[in-house]
Motif scaffolding. Structure first.
Motif, PDB file in Angstrom:
ATOM      1  N   PRO A   1      -7.565  -3.544  -0.760  1.00  0.00           N
ATOM      2  CA  PRO A   1      -8.116  -2.250  -1.176  1.00  0.00           C
ATOM      3  C   PRO A   1      -9.621  -2.240  -0.942  1.00  0.00           C
ATOM      4  O   PRO A   1     -10.281  -3.274  -1.067  1.00  0.00           O
ATOM      5  CB  PRO A   1      -7.799  -2.207  -2.679  1.00  0.00           C
ATOM      6  CG  PRO A   1      -7.551  -3.617  -3.092  1.00  0.00           C
ATOM      7  CD  PRO A   1      -7.061  -4.338  -1.868  1.00  0.00           C
ATOM      8  N   THR A   2     -10.167  -1.072  -0.592  1.00  0.00           N
ATOM      9  CA  THR A   2     -11.587  -1.026  -0.241  1.00  0.00           C
ATOM     10  C   THR A   2     -12.406  -0.172  -1.201  1.00  0.00           C
ATOM     11  O   THR A   2     -13.619  -0.323  -1.274  1.00  0.00           O
ATOM     12  CB  THR A   2     -11.756  -0.453   1.172  1.00  0.00           C
ATOM     13  OG1 THR A   2     -10.959   0.732   1.235  1.00  0.00           O
ATOM     14  CG2 THR A   2     -11.322  -1.446   2.233  1.00  0.00           C
ATOM     15  N   GLY A   3     -11.774   0.739  -1.919  1.00  0.00           N
ATOM     16  CA  GLY A   3     -12.568   1.600  -2.798  1.00  0.00           C
ATOM     17  C   GLY A   3     -11.707   2.622  -3.493  1.00  0.00           C
ATOM     18  O   GLY A   3     -10.484   2.471  -3.554  1.00  0.00           O
ATOM     19  N   PRO A   4     -12.356   3.691  -4.013  1.00  0.00           N
ATOM     20  CA  PRO A   4     -11.654   4.653  -4.863  1.00  0.00           C
ATOM     21  C   PRO A   4     -10.498   5.382  -4.166  1.00  0.00           C
ATOM     22  O   PRO A   4      -9.575   5.836  -4.830  1.00  0.00           O
ATOM     23  CB  PRO A   4     -12.732   5.655  -5.270  1.00  0.00           C
ATOM     24  CG  PRO A   4     -13.978   5.256  -4.587  1.00  0.00           C
ATOM     25  CD  PRO A   4     -13.783   3.968  -3.893  1.00  0.00           C
TER      26      PRO A   4
ATOM     27  N   MET B   1       0.809  -1.221   0.000  1.00  0.00           N
ATOM     28  CA  MET B   1       0.000   0.000   0.000  1.00  0.00           C
ATOM     29  C   MET B   1       0.839   1.265   0.000  1.00  0.00           C
ATOM     30  O   MET B   1       0.555   2.223  -0.704  1.00  0.00           O
ATOM     31  CB  MET B   1      -0.876   0.014   1.259  1.00  0.00           C
ATOM     32  CG  MET B   1      -2.141  -0.769   1.088  1.00  0.00           C
ATOM     33  SD  MET B   1      -3.463  -0.079   2.061  1.00  0.00           S
ATOM     34  CE  MET B   1      -2.753   0.090   3.658  1.00  0.00           C
ATOM     35  N   ALA B   2       1.884   1.267   0.848  1.00  0.00           N
ATOM     36  CA  ALA B   2       2.726   2.466   0.944  1.00  0.00           C
ATOM     37  C   ALA B   2       3.427   2.741  -0.388  1.00  0.00           C
ATOM     38  O   ALA B   2       3.612   3.904  -0.782  1.00  0.00           O
ATOM     39  CB  ALA B   2       3.753   2.283   2.055  1.00  0.00           C
TER      40      ALA B   2
ATOM     41  N   GLY C   1     -12.207  -2.327 -10.621  1.00  0.00           N
ATOM     42  CA  GLY C   1     -11.799  -2.144  -9.222  1.00  0.00           C
ATOM     43  C   GLY C   1     -12.860  -2.663  -8.258  1.00  0.00           C
ATOM     44  O   GLY C   1     -12.557  -3.358  -7.283  1.00  0.00           O
ATOM     45  N   LYS C   2     -14.141  -2.330  -8.563  1.00  0.00           N
ATOM     46  CA  LYS C   2     -15.256  -2.799  -7.703  1.00  0.00           C
ATOM     47  C   LYS C   2     -15.304  -4.327  -7.700  1.00  0.00           C
ATOM     48  O   LYS C   2     -15.458  -4.972  -6.659  1.00  0.00           O
ATOM     49  CB  LYS C   2     -16.588  -2.296  -8.271  1.00  0.00           C
ATOM     50  CG  LYS C   2     -16.984  -0.935  -7.795  1.00  0.00           C
ATOM     51  CD  LYS C   2     -18.444  -0.700  -8.214  1.00  0.00           C
ATOM     52  CE  LYS C   2     -18.631   0.776  -8.509  1.00  0.00           C
ATOM     53  NZ  LYS C   2     -19.661   1.070  -9.481  1.00  0.00           N
ATOM     54  N   GLN C   3     -15.218  -4.909  -8.902  1.00  0.00           N
ATOM     55  CA  GLN C   3     -15.288  -6.383  -9.007  1.00  0.00           C
ATOM     56  C   GLN C   3     -14.092  -7.030  -8.313  1.00  0.00           C
ATOM     57  O   GLN C   3     -14.221  -8.077  -7.673  1.00  0.00           O
ATOM     58  CB  GLN C   3     -15.317  -6.812 -10.489  1.00  0.00           C
ATOM     59  CG  GLN C   3     -16.504  -6.298 -11.269  1.00  0.00           C
ATOM     60  CD  GLN C   3     -17.819  -6.927 -10.836  1.00  0.00           C
ATOM     61  OE1 GLN C   3     -17.847  -7.913 -10.107  1.00  0.00           O
ATOM     62  NE2 GLN C   3     -18.923  -6.336 -11.260  1.00  0.00           N
TER      63      GLN C   3
END
Ligand code: COA
Length: 257
Positions: free
Chosen positions: A75-78, A30-31, A226-228
């Motif tokens: 990851p959780t979203g935008p 993530m970083a 990304g959502k899928q």
């Protein structure tokens, strides 16, 4: 989020972003996504930057998303760092040059679809194992790959997720040129230097026009994928694939339908 796993330097009008996590085959956590996203976004508003260069190490570009992060910090979203990175690289206004040696896996391949020039070593290998991991393709690759090479060849790469060579990547049209491994960085840097002395506004306009007819659809595709992808991370198939990676065994998908 600061990290020394992405080294960033500006010289001769070129912002170089180097992925530097050799002990984990340059897997992106993530970083690192956040640092790449921040670097790309800052390049857009920094007049001293005329070109962006992305590279990895001598034997590894990147092994893709850190698979342990998929379990511990998915990851959780935008707003997630990976989505920020994908939006930043796909909407960057300045030219992007990639220098690729060794392994390019997952997003290590799909990010090249957003680079303007990609120089690759003859020993490089590519793989997009999203389906193999119980996930789905990302970074707009379901739009861009068929556009570049047609459905059947894109489907072979994405549905089977096999390793392929630099020669195949070139013949499919996803990279600019193959060089001897030792010359990749210098070749990419020389091309970046050439771009850095081109008229900047004309360059930006040309890049914008090249992408004009598919840019809105690209954004929409990245968001939908990304959502899928986030949903697939919770699937039993992905759980099996990720556990198998941690346990260094082959996954068994036979019990899922
Ligand atoms: N995420 C997290 N860790 C990774 C990684 C990844 N994507 N890729 C490699 N690593 C780690 C390994 O777990 C290993 O860590 P360890 O030394 O603490 O055990 C280290 O990097 C070296 O990897 P290793 O598998 O021993 O090297 P290899 O040369 O045998 O294989 C790969 C390299 C890239 C082929 C293999 O590691 C792999 O398949 N990685 C997963 C790639 C992937 O699926 N990426 C996501 C795509 S969406």
């Amino acid at each position: 989020m600061n990290t020394d796993l992405i080294q960033s330097e500006i010289s001769d009008g070129i912002l170089t972003l180097r992925i530097n996590r050799p002990d984990k085959k340059n897997a992106l956590n993530m970083a690192m996504y956040q640092a790449l996203a921040d670097g790309l976004k800052s390049a857009d508003s920094n007049d001293t930057v005329r070109v962006i260069m992305i590279c990895g190490g001598e034997d590894c570009f990147t092994s893709g998303n850190d698979l342990t992060d998929f379990l511990s910090a998915p990851p959780t979203g935008p707003e997630s760092p990976v989505m920020q990175f994908l939006m930043a690289i796909s909407e960057a206004r300045k030219p992007i040059v990639a220098a690729v040696n060794g392994l390019a896996v997952g997003v290590g391949v799909t990010m090249l679809l957003h680079c303007d020039l990609a120089y690759v070593g003859n020993g490089a290998t590519f793989q997009m194992p999203f389906v193999n991991l119980g996930l789905c393709p990302e970074a707009g690759s379901t739009l861009l790959l068929p556009r570049i090479m047609g459905h059947q060849r894109a489907a072979e790469l994405l549905l089977l997720g096999e390793v392929f060579t630099a020669d195949k990547a070139y013949s499919l049209g996803i990279i600019t040129k193959i060089c001897p491994d030792k010359d990749v960085f210098a070749t990419a840097r020389n091309r970046a230097l050439q771009l850095a002395v081109q008229p900047a506004a004309a360059l930006r306009l040309a890049k914008d026009l090249l992408k004009r007819d598919y840019a809105p659809q690209l954004r929409e595709t990245i968001v939908e994928e990304g959502k899928q992808f986030v949903a697939r991370l919770k699937s039993p198939e992905a759980a099996e694939a990720l556990q198998a990676f941690m346990q260094r065994r082959k996954p068994d998908f036979s019990k899922f339908s």
